[in-house]
Design an enzyme around this catalytic site. Structure first.
Site, PDB file in Angstrom:
ATOM      1  N   LYS A 162      39.286   0.408  54.416  1.00  0.00           N
ATOM      2  CA  LYS A 162      40.563   1.088  54.172  1.00  0.00           C
ATOM      3  C   LYS A 162      40.404   2.420  53.437  1.00  0.00           C
ATOM      4  CE  LYS A 162      43.675  -2.912  54.260  1.00  0.00           C
ATOM      5  NZ  LYS A 162      44.742  -3.634  53.530  1.00  0.00           N
TER       6      LYS A 162
ATOM      7  N   ASP B 130      51.224  -1.513  54.247  1.00  0.00           N
ATOM      8  CA  ASP B 130      51.383  -2.609  53.289  1.00  0.00           C
ATOM      9  C   ASP B 130      52.592  -2.352  52.391  1.00  0.00           C
ATOM     10  OD1 ASP B 130      49.227  -4.067  54.188  1.00  0.00           O
ATOM     11  OD2 ASP B 130      47.814  -3.163  52.775  1.00  0.00           O
TER      12      ASP B 130
END
Length: 280
Positions: free
Chosen positions: A71, A106
């Site tokens: 990420k 997210d």
């Protein structure tokens, strides 16, 4: 970014990645929306990640999800939006005018799941977040963006909590783990971003009986679906939001960016993923 009549395809890039439920989610939406497209898992080790991302369109992909451990690297190899930059990690890649862009869904996954499960949760003034890892960054950004006045951040390693407070500003207040009991009566929202309570991990030792009766409890863990924290909170009559709901809601924007239609998180989809989790 595809050529000819080949249907658009996206992928999940991770190492490892075989455990992901993302293909189940996206294939459901492709099928129910009648879209010709694909979504596959690509297990890519860290030393091959940069080359894979730079050749993403050549491999026939219109975009990708990115999971552990890639990420942060995905952020540096793309053009991040405000959310990805603030969180310090990207989990969704797509092409815009030929440029590889990134975001972190997210944030909206967490917030939209709360909205769906506990309408009015954002009227609270004090939130208590447990954990200072990568997921905590997305949660902090979402809460502050929504206007929560004070976010108390508890972590066993205080240095990490202080580092996030320095990054996100004066509204984030680091607290020692052993001070949790004193904060619970003030917390209108409690969020667990740690792995405590996850299958195979130690339990989260917390007395939810000290929370106010209007409190909302969110747990990012989704294996098991009903964590001890959520079970105890529901027994008290508190509103809860589970990790599976966040997983489903965070997938929405990526699908829309890749395939041009905004999907919905339906009870049927949730039941499908629940059954898959239960059978593993």
């Amino acid at each position: 970014m595809t050529t000819g009549t080949k249907p658009p395809a996206a992928c999940l890039i991770g190492w490892p990645a075989a455990h992901s439920r993302s293909p189940l989610i996206h294939h459901y939406w492709l099928r129910t929306l009648g879209i010709a497209g694909g979504y596959v898992i690509e297990a890519v080790p860290p030393d091959e990640f940069q080359d894979f991302v730079f050749r993403l369109s050549l491999r026939g992909f219109v975009g990708a999800n990115v999971t552990i451990p890639h990420k942060e690297r995905a952020l540096s190899l793309s053009k991040p939006d405000e959310r990805a930059h603030a969180v310090g990690a990207a989990n969704t890649l797509w092409f815009e005018n030929g440029e590889l862009c990134s975001t972190n869904t997210d944030v909206e996954g967490f917030i939209n799941n709360l909205d769906a499960c506990a309408d009015g949760w954002d009227r609270c003034e004090d939130a208590l977040v447990l954990g200072a890892g990568g997921s905590s960054r997305a949660v902090l950004f979402g809460l502050l963006d929504r206007g929560i006045k004070r976010v108390h951040l508890a972590n066993r390693t205080m240095e990490r909590a202080h580092a996030l407070a320095d990054q996100f500003g004066a509204s984030v207040l680091p607290v020692a783990w052993d001070a949790l009991g004193d904060l619970l009566p003030r917390a209108g929202l409690l969020v667990n971003t740690t792995s405590l309570g996850m299958k195979g991990q130690p339990p989260l030792e917390l007395d939810v009986g000290r929370l106010p009766p209007h409190a909302v409890v969110a747990d990012l863990v989704y294996v098991p679906l009903d964590t001890p924290l959520l079970t105890a909170s529901r027994a008290r009559g508190l509103k809860t939001a589970d990790g599976l709901g966040m997983l489903l809601h965070q997938a929405v924007r990526g699908f829309e960016l890749w395939f041009g239609r905004r999907p919905e998180v339906t009870p049927e989809l949730r039941a499908l993923v629940e059954a898959d989790l239960t059978n593993t």
